[in-house]
Design a protein around this motif. Structure first.
Motif, PDB file in Angstrom:
ATOM      1  N   LYS A 240      22.506 -97.453   1.847  1.00 29.69           N
ATOM      2  CA  LYS A 240      21.445 -97.085   0.909  1.00 29.69           C
ATOM      3  C   LYS A 240      20.500 -98.265   0.672  1.00 29.69           C
ATOM      4  CE  LYS A 240      24.174 -93.662  -1.645  1.00 29.69           C
ATOM      5  NZ  LYS A 240      24.675 -93.254  -2.985  1.00 29.69           N
ATOM      6  N   TRP A 241      19.213 -97.926   0.556  1.00 32.84           N
ATOM      7  CA  TRP A 241      18.239 -98.938   0.173  1.00 32.84           C
ATOM      8  C   TRP A 241      18.366 -99.207  -1.324  1.00 32.84           C
ATOM      9  CZ3 TRP A 241      15.908-101.596   3.827  1.00 32.84           C
ATOM     10  CH2 TRP A 241      15.743-101.016   5.098  1.00 32.84           C
ATOM     11  N   VAL A 242      18.435-100.480  -1.687  1.00 31.33           N
ATOM     12  CA  VAL A 242      18.625-100.830  -3.100  1.00 31.33           C
ATOM     13  C   VAL A 242      17.435-101.595  -3.660  1.00 31.33           C
ATOM     14  CG1 VAL A 242      21.134-100.809  -2.982  1.00 31.33           C
ATOM     15  CG2 VAL A 242      19.897-102.917  -2.417  1.00 31.33           C
ATOM     16  N   ALA A 243      16.354-101.656  -2.886  1.00 33.39           N
ATOM     17  CA  ALA A 243      15.119-102.294  -3.350  1.00 33.39           C
ATOM     18  C   ALA A 243      13.946-101.674  -2.606  1.00 33.39           C
ATOM     19  CB  ALA A 243      15.161-103.807  -3.107  1.00 33.39           C
ATOM     20  N   ASN A 244      12.774-101.746  -3.210  1.00 33.18           N
ATOM     21  CA  ASN A 244      11.575-101.169  -2.617  1.00 33.18           C
ATOM     22  C   ASN A 244      10.913-102.193  -1.701  1.00 33.18           C
ATOM     23  OD1 ASN A 244       9.288 -99.721  -2.000  1.00 33.18           O
ATOM     24  ND2 ASN A 244       8.321-100.000  -4.001  1.00 33.18           N
ATOM     25  N   THR A 245      11.220-102.099  -0.413  1.00 33.28           N
ATOM     26  CA  THR A 245      10.645-102.995   0.585  1.00 33.28           C
ATOM     27  C   THR A 245       9.974-102.157   1.683  1.00 33.28           C
ATOM     28  OG1 THR A 245      12.768-103.101   1.758  1.00 33.28           O
ATOM     29  CG2 THR A 245      12.322-104.817   0.121  1.00 33.28           C
ATOM     30  N   TYR A 246       9.541-102.818   2.743  1.00 31.25           N
ATOM     31  CA  TYR A 246       8.824-102.127   3.819  1.00 31.25           C
ATOM     32  C   TYR A 246       9.795-101.748   4.930  1.00 31.25           C
ATOM     33  CZ  TYR A 246       4.876-101.114   6.946  1.00 31.25           C
ATOM     34  OH  TYR A 246       3.969-100.505   7.775  1.00 31.25           O
ATOM     35  N   GLN A 247       9.756-100.493   5.333  1.00 29.48           N
ATOM     36  CA  GLN A 247      10.528-100.047   6.494  1.00 29.48           C
ATOM     37  C   GLN A 247       9.555 -99.532   7.552  1.00 29.48           C
ATOM     38  OE1 GLN A 247      11.635 -98.000   3.395  1.00 29.48           O
ATOM     39  NE2 GLN A 247      12.419-100.009   2.829  1.00 29.48           N
ATOM     40  N   GLY A 248       9.862 -99.823   8.800  1.00 29.91           N
ATOM     41  CA  GLY A 248       9.002 -99.367   9.873  1.00 29.91           C
ATOM     42  C   GLY A 248       8.365-100.527  10.603  1.00 29.91           C
ATOM     43  N   VAL A 319      -5.577-124.446  -7.082  1.00 29.11           N
ATOM     44  CA  VAL A 319      -4.466-124.491  -8.032  1.00 29.11           C
ATOM     45  C   VAL A 319      -3.612-123.249  -7.834  1.00 29.11           C
ATOM     46  CG1 VAL A 319      -3.789-124.534 -10.449  1.00 29.11           C
ATOM     47  CG2 VAL A 319      -5.823-125.795  -9.695  1.00 29.11           C
ATOM     48  N   LYS A 320      -2.319-123.456  -7.594  1.00 26.30           N
ATOM     49  CA  LYS A 320      -1.423-122.340  -7.319  1.00 26.30           C
ATOM     50  C   LYS A 320      -0.201-122.371  -8.220  1.00 26.30           C
ATOM     51  CE  LYS A 320      -2.895-121.943  -2.515  1.00 26.30           C
ATOM     52  NZ  LYS A 320      -2.499-121.725  -1.110  1.00 26.30           N
ATOM     53  N   ARG A 321       0.298-121.186  -8.520  1.00 29.67           N
ATOM     54  CA  ARG A 321       1.543-121.018  -9.267  1.00 29.67           C
ATOM     55  C   ARG A 321       2.550-120.280  -8.382  1.00 29.67           C
ATOM     56  NH1 ARG A 321       1.496-123.287 -14.788  1.00 29.67           N
ATOM     57  NH2 ARG A 321      -0.719-123.386 -15.343  1.00 29.67           N
ATOM     58  N   VAL A 322       3.799-120.407  -8.759  1.00 25.07           N
ATOM     59  CA  VAL A 322       4.872-119.772  -7.990  1.00 25.07           C
ATOM     60  C   VAL A 322       4.895-118.271  -8.254  1.00 25.07           C
ATOM     61  CG1 VAL A 322       7.390-119.613  -7.742  1.00 25.07           C
ATOM     62  CG2 VAL A 322       6.274-121.860  -7.936  1.00 25.07           C
ATOM     63  N   GLN A 323       5.190-117.510  -7.223  1.00 22.34           N
ATOM     64  CA  GLN A 323       5.466-116.078  -7.331  1.00 22.34           C
ATOM     65  C   GLN A 323       6.846-115.832  -6.750  1.00 22.34           C
ATOM     66  OE1 GLN A 323       2.234-114.578  -5.040  1.00 22.34           O
ATOM     67  NE2 GLN A 323       0.750-114.732  -6.702  1.00 22.34           N
ATOM     68  N   ARG A 324       7.536-114.839  -7.260  1.00 21.94           N
ATOM     69  CA  ARG A 324       8.909-114.581  -6.828  1.00 21.94           C
ATOM     70  C   ARG A 324       9.153-113.100  -6.575  1.00 21.94           C
ATOM     71  NH1 ARG A 324      13.364-117.700  -6.209  1.00 21.94           N
ATOM     72  NH2 ARG A 324      12.984-119.902  -6.599  1.00 21.94           N
ATOM     73  N   GLY A 325      10.152-112.825  -5.720  1.00 24.69           N
ATOM     74  CA  GLY A 325      10.707-111.486  -5.571  1.00 24.69           C
ATOM     75  C   GLY A 325      10.208-110.648  -4.434  1.00 24.69           C
ATOM     76  N   GLY A 326       9.097-111.025  -3.797  1.00 24.06           N
ATOM     77  CA  GLY A 326       8.569-110.191  -2.737  1.00 24.06           C
ATOM     78  C   GLY A 326       7.968-108.895  -3.266  1.00 24.06           C
ATOM     79  N   SER A 327       7.647-107.977  -2.361  1.00 27.85           N
ATOM     80  CA  SER A 327       6.995-106.733  -2.773  1.00 27.85           C
ATOM     81  C   SER A 327       7.339-105.603  -1.812  1.00 27.85           C
ATOM     82  CB  SER A 327       5.471-106.926  -2.800  1.00 27.85           C
ATOM     83  OG  SER A 327       4.924-106.882  -1.487  1.00 27.85           O
ATOM     84  N   PHE A 328       6.679-104.472  -2.017  1.00 35.08           N
ATOM     85  CA  PHE A 328       6.897-103.318  -1.147  1.00 35.08           C
ATOM     86  C   PHE A 328       6.369-103.559   0.270  1.00 35.08           C
ATOM     87  CE2 PHE A 328       2.903-102.499  -3.475  1.00 35.08           C
ATOM     88  CZ  PHE A 328       2.016-102.272  -2.435  1.00 35.08           C
ATOM     89  N   LEU A 329       5.757-104.712   0.508  1.00 37.19           N
ATOM     90  CA  LEU A 329       5.253-105.044   1.839  1.00 37.19           C
ATOM     91  C   LEU A 329       6.149-106.011   2.593  1.00 37.19           C
ATOM     92  CD1 LEU A 329       1.427-105.403   1.123  1.00 37.19           C
ATOM     93  CD2 LEU A 329       2.656-103.453   2.095  1.00 37.19           C
ATOM     94  N   CYS A 330       7.298-106.356   2.032  1.00 29.54           N
ATOM     95  CA  CYS A 330       8.176-107.345   2.664  1.00 29.54           C
ATOM     96  C   CYS A 330       9.282-106.689   3.487  1.00 29.54           C
ATOM     97  CB  CYS A 330       8.819-108.229   1.594  1.00 29.54           C
ATOM     98  SG  CYS A 330       7.668-109.382   0.836  1.00 29.54           S
ATOM     99  N   ASN A 331       9.548-107.271   4.653  1.00 25.44           N
ATOM    100  CA  ASN A 331      10.721-106.901   5.435  1.00 25.44           C
ATOM    101  C   ASN A 331      11.069-108.041   6.389  1.00 25.44           C
ATOM    102  OD1 ASN A 331       8.913-106.735   7.568  1.00 25.44           O
ATOM    103  ND2 ASN A 331       9.300-104.586   8.025  1.00 25.44           N
ATOM    104  N   ASP A 332      12.182-107.936   7.064  1.00 30.07           N
ATOM    105  CA  ASP A 332      12.632-109.022   7.930  1.00 30.07           C
ATOM    106  C   ASP A 332      11.778-109.164   9.189  1.00 30.07           C
ATOM    107  OD1 ASP A 332      14.553-109.383   6.083  1.00 30.07           O
ATOM    108  OD2 ASP A 332      16.244-108.763   7.321  1.00 30.07           O
ATOM    109  N   GLN A 333      11.013-108.144   9.518  1.00 28.54           N
ATOM    110  CA  GLN A 333      10.136-108.212  10.681  1.00 28.54           C
ATOM    111  C   GLN A 333       9.001-109.189  10.451  1.00 28.54           C
ATOM    112  OE1 GLN A 333       7.759-104.728  11.188  1.00 28.54           O
ATOM    113  NE2 GLN A 333       6.879-105.359  13.160  1.00 28.54           N
ATOM    114  N   TYR A 334       8.523-109.265   9.227  1.00 24.17           N
ATOM    115  CA  TYR A 334       7.301-110.014   8.986  1.00 24.17           C
ATOM    116  C   TYR A 334       7.375-110.937   7.775  1.00 24.17           C
ATOM    117  CZ  TYR A 334       2.402-111.095   8.423  1.00 24.17           C
ATOM    118  OH  TYR A 334       1.227-111.757   8.308  1.00 24.17           O
ATOM    119  N   CYS A 335       7.672-110.405   6.613  1.00 24.34           N
ATOM    120  CA  CYS A 335       7.688-111.194   5.383  1.00 24.34           C
ATOM    121  C   CYS A 335       9.093-111.191   4.810  1.00 24.34           C
ATOM    122  CB  CYS A 335       6.714-110.617   4.371  1.00 24.34           C
ATOM    123  SG  CYS A 335       7.001-111.215   2.708  1.00 24.34           S
TER     124      CYS A 335
END
Length: 365
Positions: A240-248, A319-335
């Motif tokens: 089961k998918w347990v987080a909203n990430t990118y598939q495909g 000037v940059k700040r940290v972001q965490r957690g990834g998004s619905f556009l992340c997967n092991d293929q790319y991000c």
């Protein structure tokens, strides 16, 4: 084209064509972008420039309001922070954090709407661009807007993120994908198209603050140690998918096996052991720390608040700040920046339709 400051490793470019002419507002670094392999640059959204100083000054005083979000008490402790998989997340080091309270989910459209209604706040993406940032460009062309993920129809080379990120005039938290889009019926989805300034203003109004990077990672790990993902070592526990990430096939073919092409309503996926939802995937979340790739080499070990200033060698002037957690556009293929211990980064005035936030507090509210 007009190049716009943003928070990945190059400058996001918005092409403005008038009578066959191309206007340029800054120096582009697209060649460097094509060669850079660090996925942090590819997973984060492309955003907006710094905005009119007068508008910002007028909104510095935000009256404190009321936020109805449920908060979870995170009991302090010591953990191993960082990841051996990513250069800017090394070295893994021991960190202790004190007790704090954290929103159980990302700030939603409904919550942000109440804040705007109560204060009249205007987000960065809704403000006019400063002509001083774009010499030689007609004021008529400098219209408010933000970055929107726009997938190409066919498979493309993954070295050029401008093939799927577009600057869309009129895009904002109210219209996350620009004119014709809306948050109607999406009140329970995380608010997006918010810059660091916007997130900080909401937190101030709610009597809260944005989490430090250490607090965020400690909470996301939920007491688990040495896991590949925040939920464990398997990408799909029990199938089961347990987080909203990118598939495909990113970025052109999203199979949406997890049920969502874009952001999911908060609390759709299981909570972690601390009772927190969507600490990975769904939308990126702002943290209060300035971003530096060498931050962990000099980090405090007790309640670290990050470096004193920002520095990104790929864009040293921003000037940059940290972001965490990834998004619905992340997967092991790319991000891969949704994996445990990994880090994202964002130029503080930038926004996109996969970037949001949640708040914390030192006291129960």
């Amino acid at each position: 084209m007009v190049c716009i400051k943003r928070y990945s490793s190059t400058l996001f470019c918005l092409g403005i064509f008038v009578n066959g002419l191309v206007f340029t507002g800054c120096h582009s670094q697209n060649k460097e972008a094509a060669s850079e392999q660090d996925s942090v640059a590819m997973c984060v959204s492309e955003g907006m420039p710094s905005r009119a100083a007068a508008t910002q000054k007028a909104q510095q005083e935000i009256l404190q309001g009321s936020d109805d979000a449920k908060m979870v008490l995170i009991k302090g402790g010591t953990f191993q922070m960082g990841s051996a998989e990513f250069a800017d997340a090394k070295p893994i080091h021991e960190v202790s954090v004190s007790d704090f309270w954290m929103d159980e989910h990302e700030v939603t459209n409904a919550q942000f709407a109440r804040f705007v209604e109560a204060t009249g706040y205007i987000t960065v993406a809704e403000r006019a661009l400063d002509p001083a940032d774009f010499p030689g460009v007609s004021k008529d062309l400098l219209v408010p807007g933000s970055a929107v993920f726009t997938p190409p129809k066919e498979h493309v080379d993954l070295t050029n993120h401008l093939q799927w990120w577009k600057y869309v005039p009129g895009a904002s938290w109210r219209r996350p994908k620009g004119p014709g889009s809306s948050i109607q019926g999406k009140e329970n989805e995380p608010v997006v198209q918010v810059s660091y300034e916007d997130a900080e203003a909401f937190a101030k109004w709610a009597g809260k603050r944005l989490p430090t990077e250490a607090e965020w990672e400690y909470a996301a790990r939920g007491g688990l140690k040495g896991k590949k993902y925040y939920w464990g070592d398997e990408l799909k526990p029990k199938g089961k998918w347990v987080a909203n990430t990118y598939q495909g096939d990113f970025p052109s073919k999203n199979s949406a096996e997890d049920g969502f092409v874009e952001a999911a309503p908060v609390k759709t996926f299981p909570a972690n052991p601390f009772g927190l939802y969507d600490m990975e995937g769904n939308v990126w979340e702002w943290c209060s720390d300035f971003y530096r790739p060498d931050a962990y080499e000099h980090a405090d070990r007790n309640n670290p608040k990050g470096p004193a200033d920002s520095y990104d060698p790929t864009e040293p002037g921003l000037v940059k700040r940290v972001q965490r957690g990834g998004s619905f556009l992340c997967n092991d293929q790319y991000c891969e920046r949704y994996k445990a211990g990994s880090r994202g980064k964002g130029e503080v005035s930038s926004a996109s339709n996969n970037l949001g936030f949640r708040c914390v507090s030192d006291h129960a509210l």
